[in-house]
Design a protein around this motif. Structure first.
Motif, PDB file in Angstrom:
ATOM      1  N   ARG A 147       1.154   3.554  -1.227  1.00  0.00           N
ATOM      2  CA  ARG A 147       0.657   4.917  -1.396  1.00  0.00           C
ATOM      3  C   ARG A 147      -0.663   5.194  -0.699  1.00  0.00           C
ATOM      4  NH1 ARG A 147      -2.772   5.234  -5.930  1.00  0.00           N
ATOM      5  NH2 ARG A 147      -3.471   3.226  -6.706  1.00  0.00           N
ATOM      6  N   SER A 148      -1.191   4.170  -0.054  1.00  0.00           N
ATOM      7  CA  SER A 148      -2.488   4.351   0.584  1.00  0.00           C
ATOM      8  C   SER A 148      -2.644   3.389   1.753  1.00  0.00           C
ATOM      9  CB  SER A 148      -3.611   4.105  -0.432  1.00  0.00           C
ATOM     10  OG  SER A 148      -3.524   2.777  -0.919  1.00  0.00           O
ATOM     11  N   MET A 190      -5.549   0.938   3.324  1.00  0.00           N
ATOM     12  CA  MET A 190      -6.908   0.414   3.216  1.00  0.00           C
ATOM     13  C   MET A 190      -7.409   0.109   4.617  1.00  0.00           C
ATOM     14  SD  MET A 190      -8.654  -2.639   0.999  1.00  0.00           S
ATOM     15  CE  MET A 190      -9.343  -1.553  -0.247  1.00  0.00           C
ATOM     16  N   VAL A 213       0.153   1.808  -9.142  1.00  0.00           N
ATOM     17  CA  VAL A 213       0.962   1.375  -8.002  1.00  0.00           C
ATOM     18  C   VAL A 213       0.014   0.666  -7.048  1.00  0.00           C
ATOM     19  CG1 VAL A 213       2.375   2.149  -6.075  1.00  0.00           C
ATOM     20  CG2 VAL A 213       2.593   3.259  -8.308  1.00  0.00           C
ATOM     21  N   SER A 214       0.412  -0.517  -6.609  1.00  0.00           N
ATOM     22  CA  SER A 214      -0.475  -1.377  -5.825  1.00  0.00           C
ATOM     23  C   SER A 214      -1.153  -0.646  -4.679  1.00  0.00           C
ATOM     24  CB  SER A 214       0.320  -2.544  -5.239  1.00  0.00           C
ATOM     25  OG  SER A 214       0.719  -3.412  -6.259  1.00  0.00           O
ATOM     26  N   ASP A 215      -2.423  -0.965  -4.469  1.00  0.00           N
ATOM     27  CA  ASP A 215      -3.118  -0.541  -3.261  1.00  0.00           C
ATOM     28  C   ASP A 215      -3.990  -1.691  -2.766  1.00  0.00           C
ATOM     29  OD1 ASP A 215      -5.219  -0.405  -5.035  1.00  0.00           O
ATOM     30  OD2 ASP A 215      -5.917   1.561  -4.375  1.00  0.00           O
ATOM     31  N   GLY A 216      -4.777  -1.422  -1.732  1.00  0.00           N
ATOM     32  CA  GLY A 216      -5.513  -2.497  -1.080  1.00  0.00           C
ATOM     33  C   GLY A 216      -6.644  -3.059  -1.929  1.00  0.00           C
ATOM     34  N   PRO A 260      -4.482  -9.465  -0.605  1.00  0.00           N
ATOM     35  CA  PRO A 260      -4.845  -8.229   0.095  1.00  0.00           C
ATOM     36  C   PRO A 260      -4.507  -6.943  -0.665  1.00  0.00           C
ATOM     37  CG  PRO A 260      -3.557  -9.690   1.512  1.00  0.00           C
ATOM     38  CD  PRO A 260      -3.458 -10.231   0.124  1.00  0.00           C
ATOM     39  N   THR A 261      -3.594  -7.036  -1.653  1.00  0.00           N
ATOM     40  CA  THR A 261      -3.190  -5.844  -2.405  1.00  0.00           C
ATOM     41  C   THR A 261      -3.062  -6.213  -3.876  1.00  0.00           C
ATOM     42  OG1 THR A 261      -0.839  -6.343  -2.118  1.00  0.00           O
ATOM     43  CG2 THR A 261      -1.854  -4.931  -0.451  1.00  0.00           C
ATOM     44  N   ASP A 274      -1.400   4.869   9.763  1.00  0.00           N
ATOM     45  CA  ASP A 274      -1.521   3.514  10.303  1.00  0.00           C
ATOM     46  C   ASP A 274      -1.162   3.505  11.784  1.00  0.00           C
ATOM     47  OD1 ASP A 274      -2.052   0.752   9.974  1.00  0.00           O
ATOM     48  OD2 ASP A 274       0.086   0.322   9.758  1.00  0.00           O
ATOM     49  N   GLU A 303      -9.279  -4.008  10.523  1.00  0.00           N
ATOM     50  CA  GLU A 303      -7.833  -4.057  10.287  1.00  0.00           C
ATOM     51  C   GLU A 303      -7.466  -3.040   9.221  1.00  0.00           C
ATOM     52  OE1 GLU A 303      -6.184  -7.648   8.348  1.00  0.00           O
ATOM     53  OE2 GLU A 303      -8.244  -8.232   7.913  1.00  0.00           O
ATOM     54  N   THR A 304      -6.173  -2.691   9.192  1.00  0.00           N
ATOM     55  CA  THR A 304      -5.676  -1.743   8.197  1.00  0.00           C
ATOM     56  C   THR A 304      -4.594  -2.427   7.376  1.00  0.00           C
ATOM     57  OG1 THR A 304      -4.079  -0.885   9.792  1.00  0.00           O
ATOM     58  CG2 THR A 304      -6.163   0.293   9.598  1.00  0.00           C
ATOM     59  N   VAL A 305      -4.489  -2.055   6.113  1.00  0.00           N
ATOM     60  CA  VAL A 305      -3.488  -2.641   5.223  1.00  0.00           C
ATOM     61  C   VAL A 305      -2.695  -1.522   4.552  1.00  0.00           C
ATOM     62  CG1 VAL A 305      -3.075  -4.180   3.263  1.00  0.00           C
ATOM     63  CG2 VAL A 305      -5.022  -4.598   4.780  1.00  0.00           C
ATOM     64  N   PRO A 306      -1.454  -1.291   5.020  1.00  0.00           N
ATOM     65  CA  PRO A 306      -0.633  -0.261   4.388  1.00  0.00           C
ATOM     66  C   PRO A 306      -0.084  -0.735   3.044  1.00  0.00           C
ATOM     67  CG  PRO A 306       0.548  -1.260   6.242  1.00  0.00           C
ATOM     68  CD  PRO A 306      -0.801  -1.913   6.180  1.00  0.00           C
ATOM     69  N   THR A 307      -0.107   0.128   2.044  1.00  0.00           N
ATOM     70  CA  THR A 307       0.504  -0.173   0.757  1.00  0.00           C
ATOM     71  C   THR A 307       1.467   0.962   0.423  1.00  0.00           C
ATOM     72  OG1 THR A 307      -1.134   0.977  -0.608  1.00  0.00           O
ATOM     73  CG2 THR A 307      -1.634  -1.289   0.029  1.00  0.00           C
ATOM     74  N   HIS A 340      -6.866  -9.611  10.402  1.00  0.00           N
ATOM     75  CA  HIS A 340      -5.732  -8.981  11.096  1.00  0.00           C
ATOM     76  C   HIS A 340      -4.376  -9.381  10.528  1.00  0.00           C
ATOM     77  CE1 HIS A 340      -8.878  -7.812  13.782  1.00  0.00           C
ATOM     78  NE2 HIS A 340      -9.132  -9.062  14.094  1.00  0.00           N
ATOM     79  N   GLN A 393      -3.876  -9.317   6.928  1.00  0.00           N
ATOM     80  CA  GLN A 393      -3.790  -8.895   5.523  1.00  0.00           C
ATOM     81  C   GLN A 393      -2.580  -7.997   5.285  1.00  0.00           C
ATOM     82  OE1 GLN A 393      -7.384  -8.243   3.076  1.00  0.00           O
ATOM     83  NE2 GLN A 393      -8.494  -8.165   5.001  1.00  0.00           N
ATOM     84  N   ARG A 394      -2.150  -7.261   6.307  1.00  0.00           N
ATOM     85  CA  ARG A 394      -1.007  -6.371   6.135  1.00  0.00           C
ATOM     86  C   ARG A 394       0.279  -7.144   5.852  1.00  0.00           C
ATOM     87  NH1 ARG A 394       0.529  -2.659   9.863  1.00  0.00           N
ATOM     88  NH2 ARG A 394      -1.622  -2.085  10.147  1.00  0.00           N
ATOM     89  N   PHE A 395       0.280  -8.446   6.138  1.00  0.00           N
ATOM     90  CA  PHE A 395       1.441  -9.285   5.839  1.00  0.00           C
ATOM     91  C   PHE A 395       1.212 -10.134   4.581  1.00  0.00           C
ATOM     92  CE2 PHE A 395       1.981  -8.574  10.467  1.00  0.00           C
ATOM     93  CZ  PHE A 395       3.243  -7.982  10.423  1.00  0.00           C
ATOM     94  N   ASP A 446       7.962  -5.501   9.998  1.00  0.00           N
ATOM     95  CA  ASP A 446       6.748  -4.717   9.767  1.00  0.00           C
ATOM     96  C   ASP A 446       6.918  -3.848   8.530  1.00  0.00           C
ATOM     97  OD1 ASP A 446       5.097  -5.490  11.918  1.00  0.00           O
ATOM     98  OD2 ASP A 446       6.300  -4.256  13.277  1.00  0.00           O
TER      99      ASP A 446
END
Lengths: 241, 338
Positions: free
Chosen positions: A56-57, A59, B228-231, B254-255, A37, A50-54, B23, B25-27, A208
């Protein structure tokens, strides 16, 4: 420095790509997600929206007009994603929490299920060092890793009535801070006056993914006072330097 | 004075949508945006609007509005039945609504979402980079209600001519919904894959902007249903513990923590969105190359959408008949259209 893990690239439609480093909740896996990321943020790649950290991955949402999954995978392969936690920008937050019975509806239930005193549960929960692994479900719902093993408890079979905003929840070995009232299978063991999300605040979100979180115990009177401050727009949480 | 569209009636679930909130979705912030992006984009295209113009997304509850100044607007999508002062209009048109006239849209025999845009778009407040309303979180405001005066960007002189929008991609289309596999297609049995593409699925009553739940043969997991949750991306087909598909729509989180066997392609997500509870669909597997080609073809058609001038008081069906008989109606693209 962690051991390098080779990612799997998985399609998620024609506009998103999953870069998966593992299938478990694990700090090393998450370090890789954060490193990728950060690498993308440092050297933007054409077409990435955009990127979405989870856990384990990562997106990656992209514009299919601007790039293809194949092109992205090739570009990503050229990035240095060696996890470097020390050089990272992870910050440390101190968040006030209250375990007063008035705010901890399920503490007694957890106490009897885990054969731990209420005070012991509060102490274990409050003294742990957490990492923000992911946001999900709704704006500001903060999924934390780092819950002590002693507090591992299975999710309820059927959801309990809505947990309030700011509820501290535990289940399945994870900790969570809520931002909206919602029915949940998790257990409410306390509450924070901090608003993890407030669109009226200059910083709608302050922590964050990857940031560290410590809790600081407060009494009910302090909780009520801080909650009023938070309603007036104050952040309440403090960054440790 | 700034122009407004005065809402006389709005069915529950009618909201302002633009192209979406990105921009964040990470939150945990939902992207929102239109349920049927092709219909949304078509009505904005015929007005010469930007692709992210604030637009009314009308639910199956219907919509009625008036204006105090002449307003150029366009509507379409979902086969809704539109009237002006009770007189029938076509299902997709660009018109000038004048003071004293009442525009009304209600669902026809099919479809779930219609779009109404004004030239320049609606000037509702931007929150976190978007005008889109996300009802569950309250980001971007609330549902549109009777009595609302929706602000409109200033318009430079009304065009004054009614025109029918030539957009066959908004018509009913019962072909299978195409999908791509992944990211967790390997979590399912071979039988599950066969059933997904051979059986029909019925849309359940709980369908909303967040997710469309379908009912059909049980899609068996080979590796359990908790991951385990992912996007999550728009159109993801999630299979929960009950073995039934849940397609994540515009207001998806988003997840998420359920395996996703595949994704509905963007070119077909609007067709799925326009289904009504009780209706059935089938899925067809497609390749990434086909999905991209289908998307680009549809986008190109929308970018080149044309309108056909319509005389006041006639329904489009009558006009079409006239045109077939004696060529009275001008079928050339209107030069005012971009």
């Amino acid at each position: 420095m962690s051991e390098d893990i080779a990612p799997r690239f998985l399609p998620a439609g024609e506009s998103a790509l999953v870069v998966e480093y593992g299938r478990a909740i694990d700090p090393t896996i998450h370090d890789h997600v954060l490193a990728l990321d950060a690498a993308i943020a440092a050297a933007p790649i054409n077409g990435i929206i955009e990127t979405v950290p989870t856990y384990r991955s990562l997106m990656i949402h992209f514009d299919p007009r601007a790039t293809t999954p194949e092109a992205l995978i090739e570009m990503l392969g050229g990035l240095d994603v060696t996890p470097q936690r020390d050089a990272g920008k992870a910050r440390r937050w101190r968040i006030p929490v209250c375990y007063d019975p008035a705010l901890a509806e399920d503490l007694a239930e957890v106490s009897s299920a885990l054969h731990l005193s209420r005070e012991r549960i509060a102490a274990l929960h409050a003294d742990a060092l957490y990492r923000v692994y992911m946001y999900g479900f709704a704006p500001g719902f903060t999924f934390l890793g780092g819950l002590p093993d002693e507090l591992a408890i299975s999710r309820r079979a059927t959801p309990r009535p809505p947990a309030p905003e700011g509820a501290l929840l535990i289940a399945g070995g994870q900790a969570l801070i809520t931002t909206f009232a919602m029915p949940t299978g998790w257990y409410v063991i306390g509450q924070t006056p901090v608003r993890m999300f407030d669109s009226a605040r200059a910083q709608a979100f302050f922590a964050d993914v990857g940031d560290a979180v410590r809790f600081e115990r407060i009494d009910l009177a302090t909780f009520e006072s801080l909650r009023r401050d938070a309603a007036a727009g104050a952040l309440i949480a403090h960054e440790e330097v | 004075m700034a122009a407004h569209l005065k809402v006389i009636r709005a069915g529950p679930g009618t909201t302002i949508q633009d192209s979406g909130r990105f921009h964040w979705q990470r939150f945990g912030v939902t992207p929102s945006g239109p349920m049927d992006w092709a219909a949304f984009r078509t009505v904005n295209q015929v007005l010469g609007n930007a692709q992210d113009a604030g637009t009314i997304e009308i639910s199956i509850g219907g919509f009625e509005a008036e204006t105090e100044v002449p307003l150029d607007l366009a509507f379409g999508g979902g086969g809704f039945l539109w009237t002006r002062d009770g007189k029938a209009l076509s299902s997709a048109m660009r018109i000038t609504l004048r003071p004293g006239e009442r525009l009304a849209g209600k669902p026809g025999s099919r479809g779930a979402w219609a779009y109404l845009s004004v030239k320049g778009g609606f000037d509702t407040p931007i929150e976190m980079g978007s005008r889109s309303t996300h009802l569950r979180s309250g980001i971007g405001g609330r549902m549109i209600q009777a009595g609302d005066n929706l602000p409109v960007f200033p318009q430079s002189g009304a065009a004054g001519r009614d025109a029918r929008v030539e957009a066959p991609w908004l018509d009913r289309d019962a072909r299978p919904i195409r999908m791509l596999l992944g990211p967790q297609d390997d979590y399912f049995t071979a039988d599950a894959h066969t059933l997904l593409f051979s059986e029909a699925f019925t849309l359940m009553a709980s369908a909303d902007r967040m997710a469309y739940r379908l009912n059909g043969p049980k899609i068996e997991h080979a590796l359990g249903f908790n991951i385990v949750s992912d996007g999550i991306a728009l159109g993801a087909i999630q299979i929960g513990g009950d073995g039934q598909p849940l397609v994540l729509m515009a207001d998806h989180q988003p997840t998420g923590g359920y395996p996703k066997i595949g994704s509905v392609i963007k070119a077909d997500i609007g067709r799925l969105a326009q289904m009504r509870p009780g209706e059935t669909c089938r899925f067809a597997l497609c390749s990434m190359a086909e999905a991209r080609a289908a998307l680009f073809t549809l986008e190109d058609k929308i970018a080149a959408v044309t309108t056909r001038a319509a005389a006041a008081g006639f329904s489009s069906e009558i006009l079409r008949t006239l045109n077939l008989i004696d060529g009275v109606v001008d079928t050339r693209p209107d030069p005012l259209d971009q």
